[in-house]
Structure formats: C-alpha cells, structure tokens
Scaffold this active site. Sequence first.
Site, PDB file in Angstrom:
ATOM      1  N   ASP A 115       0.813  -1.213   0.000  1.00 41.38           N
ATOM      2  CA  ASP A 115       0.000   0.000   0.000  1.00 41.38           C
ATOM      3  C   ASP A 115       0.856   1.277   0.000  1.00 41.38           C
ATOM      4  O   ASP A 115       2.011   1.252   0.419  1.00 41.38           O
ATOM      5  CB  ASP A 115      -0.868   0.049   1.273  1.00 41.38           C
ATOM      6  CG  ASP A 115      -1.957  -1.014   1.286  1.00 41.38           C
ATOM      7  OD1 ASP A 115      -1.991  -1.858   0.363  1.00 41.38           O
ATOM      8  OD2 ASP A 115      -2.756  -0.992   2.232  1.00 41.38           O
ATOM      9  N   ASP A 116       0.231   2.368  -0.410  1.00 43.49           N
ATOM     10  CA  ASP A 116       0.689   3.764  -0.213  1.00 43.49           C
ATOM     11  C   ASP A 116       1.613   4.325  -1.298  1.00 43.49           C
ATOM     12  O   ASP A 116       1.954   5.502  -1.242  1.00 43.49           O
ATOM     13  CB  ASP A 116       1.381   3.993   1.151  1.00 43.49           C
ATOM     14  CG  ASP A 116       0.466   3.687   2.315  1.00 43.49           C
ATOM     15  OD1 ASP A 116      -0.733   3.467   2.091  1.00 43.49           O
ATOM     16  OD2 ASP A 116       0.967   3.670   3.448  1.00 43.49           O
ATOM     17  N   HIS A 162      -6.272   3.071  -3.416  1.00 42.80           N
ATOM     18  CA  HIS A 162      -6.152   3.199  -1.959  1.00 42.80           C
ATOM     19  C   HIS A 162      -6.617   4.612  -1.563  1.00 42.80           C
ATOM     20  O   HIS A 162      -6.160   5.157  -0.592  1.00 42.80           O
ATOM     21  CB  HIS A 162      -4.684   2.958  -1.600  1.00 42.80           C
ATOM     22  CG  HIS A 162      -4.388   2.750  -0.152  1.00 42.80           C
ATOM     23  ND1 HIS A 162      -5.123   1.909   0.653  1.00 42.80           N
ATOM     24  CD2 HIS A 162      -3.410   3.273   0.672  1.00 42.80           C
ATOM     25  CE1 HIS A 162      -4.595   1.918   1.884  1.00 42.80           C
ATOM     26  NE2 HIS A 162      -3.575   2.752   1.906  1.00 42.80           N
ATOM     27  N   HIS A 166      -5.493   9.256   1.236  1.00 45.77           N
ATOM     28  CA  HIS A 166      -5.324   8.490   2.469  1.00 45.77           C
ATOM     29  C   HIS A 166      -6.088   9.050   3.661  1.00 45.77           C
ATOM     30  O   HIS A 166      -5.601   9.057   4.801  1.00 45.77           O
ATOM     31  CB  HIS A 166      -3.835   8.357   2.830  1.00 45.77           C
ATOM     32  CG  HIS A 166      -3.493   7.047   3.479  1.00 45.77           C
ATOM     33  ND1 HIS A 166      -3.540   6.872   4.841  1.00 45.77           N
ATOM     34  CD2 HIS A 166      -3.115   5.862   2.967  1.00 45.77           C
ATOM     35  CE1 HIS A 166      -3.182   5.624   5.119  1.00 45.77           C
ATOM     36  NE2 HIS A 166      -2.929   4.988   4.001  1.00 45.77           N
ATOM     37  N   TYR A 203      -5.918   2.507   6.470  1.00 47.76           N
ATOM     38  CA  TYR A 203      -6.045   2.059   7.869  1.00 47.76           C
ATOM     39  C   TYR A 203      -7.015   0.888   8.001  1.00 47.76           C
ATOM     40  O   TYR A 203      -7.412   0.547   9.118  1.00 47.76           O
ATOM     41  CB  TYR A 203      -6.522   3.212   8.784  1.00 47.76           C
ATOM     42  CG  TYR A 203      -5.829   4.522   8.503  1.00 47.76           C
ATOM     43  CD1 TYR A 203      -4.526   4.751   8.950  1.00 47.76           C
ATOM     44  CD2 TYR A 203      -6.452   5.516   7.757  1.00 47.76           C
ATOM     45  CE1 TYR A 203      -3.877   5.946   8.666  1.00 47.76           C
ATOM     46  CE2 TYR A 203      -5.802   6.711   7.469  1.00 47.76           C
ATOM     47  CZ  TYR A 203      -4.522   6.916   7.926  1.00 47.76           C
ATOM     48  OH  TYR A 203      -3.878   8.099   7.636  1.00 47.76           O
ATOM     49  N   HIS A 263       3.905  -2.107   3.096  1.00 49.84           N
ATOM     50  CA  HIS A 263       3.882  -0.741   2.555  1.00 49.84           C
ATOM     51  C   HIS A 263       5.124  -0.450   1.723  1.00 49.84           C
ATOM     52  O   HIS A 263       6.235  -0.783   2.132  1.00 49.84           O
ATOM     53  CB  HIS A 263       3.771   0.267   3.701  1.00 49.84           C
ATOM     54  CG  HIS A 263       2.493   0.123   4.468  1.00 49.84           C
ATOM     55  ND1 HIS A 263       2.360  -0.775   5.512  1.00 49.84           N
ATOM     56  CD2 HIS A 263       1.281   0.699   4.304  1.00 49.84           C
ATOM     57  CE1 HIS A 263       1.116  -0.722   5.976  1.00 49.84           C
ATOM     58  NE2 HIS A 263       0.435   0.170   5.261  1.00 49.84           N
TER      59      HIS A 263
HETATM   60 ZN   LIG Z   1      -2.262   3.105   3.468  1.00 55.30          ZN
END
Ligand SMILES: [Zn+2]
Length: 301
Positions: A115-116, A162, A166, A203, A263
């Site tokens: 993710d991210d 995603h 965020h 999250y 991540h």
């Molecule tokens: Zn994230």
Amino acid sequence: MKIFNTIQSVLFAGFFLEQGNCLASNGSTALMGEVDMQTPFPEWLTEFTNLTQWPGIDPPYIPLDYINLTEVPELDRYYPGQCPKISREQCSFDCYNCIDVDDVTSCFKLSQTFDDGPAPATEALLKKLRQRTTFFVLGINTVNYPDIYEHILERGHLIGTHTWSHEFLPSLSNEEIVAQIEWSIWAMNATGKHFPKYFRPPYGAIDNRVRAIVKQFGLTVVLWDLDTFDWKLITNDDFRTEEEILMDINTWKGERKGLILEHDGARRTVEVAIKINELIGSDQLTIAECIGDTDYIERYD
Ligand SMILES: [Zn+2]
C-alpha cells in the site's frame, strides 16, 4: 490517534524528501498544494469537472450519474479511537474486524500486497520482485510519480486504488468519500489507462456506509488477514523490529496461505519487504489470481 498520525507522515515522507523540504518545517496540507503534478490533466476531465489541474489533499466532490447517495445507509461517522461508540451493526473492519461477504480478506496461497505508493522507494522493490504482486496506490502519488506507476505496470503487477489522499473514510461525509474514490480512479484512468477493480481502505477503516459507496463504483473491497505492522519499523514508540516481523513470516510460511499487508511508501519498509520476498519466494498470487477474477473493470488502450 498516534497510529493514524504516524502513518500519515510515513506516507508523505517520500514526497517531502523529493521536494527538498523537511517534514517538520511545515504543515503537510500546504506543501501538498505546491506539488508540480506530473500526469497531464486530461481534457475529458476538464470537460467533466470544469477544473484544469489535479486537486490537493482535499479533492472536490463531483456528482456522478451512477452514484446514488440516497441508497447509502445512514450510519454514524467516526474518527480513529472512537470505536467504543460504534454499533457492531455498522460492520467496521478497523473497530471489530467485521467483514462483509463480498470483502476479500485472504488468499489460498501466501501472498504479499503493498500500500501507499507509488513512491521513490517503490523502485527498489520492483527491481527485486520475481513474481507479480498487487499494489494499492494513492491518487495523489499516482499523478506525482507517473513514471513509477508505469514501471509497476510494465513489470506486470496489478494496481488497485487506496483513495486519493489516504483519509480515514468513516470520518468523512458521503460526498467526501465519493471525492476520495472518484479522483483516485481518474488519476489511474489518466496515468494507466484503466479503471481499477480493487479497493483497499486506508487504515483498513471501512464500515457499511463506506462499503455501500465503494460498491456503487463497482469496486471490490480488499482487506488482509496477516499484518506485518511494518510501519512500526519507523516509529519511535510502539517500535517493532525487523526480526519480529521476519519471525511472523516464518510462522505464516507454515500455513502457506493468507494475504500479507505491507507498505512501499518508505525505504525502510521496502528493505524489509525485499527480505520477506526472499523468505516466501516467488510462488505468490495477485488479488485477481487469488479470487479468479479480472485485473481491471476496464482498459482504455
Ligand atoms: Zn495506506
């Protein structure tokens, strides 16, 4: 609350370093607005939104024909740390680990997910991966790092959304949730010429109100059943060591199945991701392969 803030700063760390700014020198919102976004803003999006450039971290709500907010259940909004006031009926994954029948939470083969990104740190991971994997990207990072986004695609990986920037979705209004999702999809349309099929909430924060909106976009919710807590490698409190993470991986290897949350937004979490990849090996699947479905809702090329 602490966890929430920590992840937020980790997320944007790559961005701040790239811009030559110091994390402590300014508020993140102000700086995000100064970004010179690299993906050209498409004409079709100007016709649709009357805008000419990508938004900052608070994207505007643009109504869509196929999104009907009157069908979204009226459930309480909540912020991180407010779980005790939330009814179990809302089926919150972040509060109660509650999952919907349509949520994807595991895989029959032990597989990593990231993710991210896309972020500068993503490149080192791409060089080492020997199998296809799944990346859940932020819209704002996608338009900031389109080259890295394309490198992910060139190597055959699957990309899901995603959100745009965020946010903790259960704390937002229905319109703000739509904005977070639509702008992330447009960033992917413009950069990768596809419409995503898979969505992972930041999250893991999702309840039945957020789910109802996400489903109207045709997106499949993807969560996880194995968490590395790799972001704790970069926090001072509640610290977690690389050895602790790798011990968990060895345990999970014995089970052979599961969906691992990692991540690729920061260099340190990528270093550990590479070690995890060496431990597990390349016999892994993408989310689409885990559930036997297609990679994207649509491709435009
Ligand atoms: Zn994230």
